[in-house]
Design an enzyme around this catalytic site. Structure first.
Site, PDB file in Angstrom:
ATOM      1  CB  SER A  69      48.582  43.533  36.636  1.00 21.51           C
ATOM      2  OG  SER A  69      47.878  44.388  37.531  1.00 21.51           O
ATOM      3  N   GLY A 118      49.263  51.620  36.114  1.00 20.50           N
ATOM      4  CA  GLY A 118      48.406  52.132  37.177  1.00 20.50           C
ATOM      5  C   GLY A 118      49.196  52.636  38.366  1.00 20.50           C
TER       6      GLY A 118
END
Length: 240
Positions: A93, A23
């Protein structure tokens, strides 16, 4: 649409068949500079850094997706449809929902539940179940087992909301056996399904929703070595 796209300035041939997609743009830079041989910056539009290099002699790209399903929806669609990308492996994550999962464990998203309305665009007469590509998932699972990684495989939740309003929504997903929560995988899986491509989400647990376990922002950016090497080795195996 043509190349370059509104969000990616790379030329045809500058992006590999397999793309690792964190990301965070800084994590993309870290992965490229730490793991890839001779990485070349091929995209920096809006600061979303994309690099192409090699891992064990195989071309691999890494490019950030930004946060959330709308963002990964844009980048994955353009990579799949305009740049000939076949495999996207999300390396991100996630927050653990189950007590047997802990910080730094790896979760492989076999399926991605979601509270997003992303699937509405496909005008389906029912509820679509976003799932990972089996070949990618099986390859990653076998590699993880071979190296003794602490890996959990199952449903994850791709949520549109990072902050909770105090509701018991996490409790409800936990009761359904969902392993962890993140924000992108379901959109990636849907785009891959629609375009006949492959997708997989591999996440490292960075915090726990119910236990006092959490990594710092710097640790999230630089300490996910096991997950990254697993994704890279999966990319190499898919070339075989």
């Amino acid at each position: 649409m043509s190349v370059p796209t509104p969000h990616i300035t790379a030329k045809i041939g500058e992006i590999a068949k397999t793309v690792l997609m964190p990301g965070d743009p800084l994590r993309s830079k870290f992965i490229a500079e730490t793991f890839l041989t001779e990485p070349v910056l091929v995209n920096n539009t809006r600061g979303v850094q994309g690099y192409t290099g090699t891992w064990k002699g195989v071309p691999v790209s890494v490019m950030a997706s930004g946060m959330g399903i709308p963002s990964i929806g844009i980048y994955s669609w353009e990579l799949y449809s305009e740049y000939g990308v076949e495999n996207i492996i999300r390396v991100g994550s996630a927050g653990a929902l189950q007590e047997n999962i802990h910080v730094m464990d790896i979760v492989i998203g076999q399926g991605a539940c979601t509270d997003s309305n992303f699937a509405h665009q496909f005008d389906l007469f029912g509820t679509f179940a976003p799932i990972a590509d089996y070949a990618l998932m099986r390859t990653a699972a076998d590699l993880a087992k071979g190296r003794g990684a602490n890996v959990h495989i199952g449903n994850i939740l791709s949520s549109d909301n990072f902050y909770s309003d105090g509701s018991d929504s996490h409790d409800r997903w936990k009761k359904m056996g969902v392993l962890a929560v993140e924000m992108e995988a379901a959109g990636l899986y849907m785009n891959a399904a629609r375009l006949g491509k492959r997708a997989l989400a591999i996440c490292t647990i960075s915090d726990h929703i119910y236990l006092p376990e959490i990594l710092s922002a710097e640790e999230r950016q630089t300490s996910f070595t096991q997950m990254i090497e697993l994704a890279l080795d999966t990319a190499v195996a898919m070339e075989g």
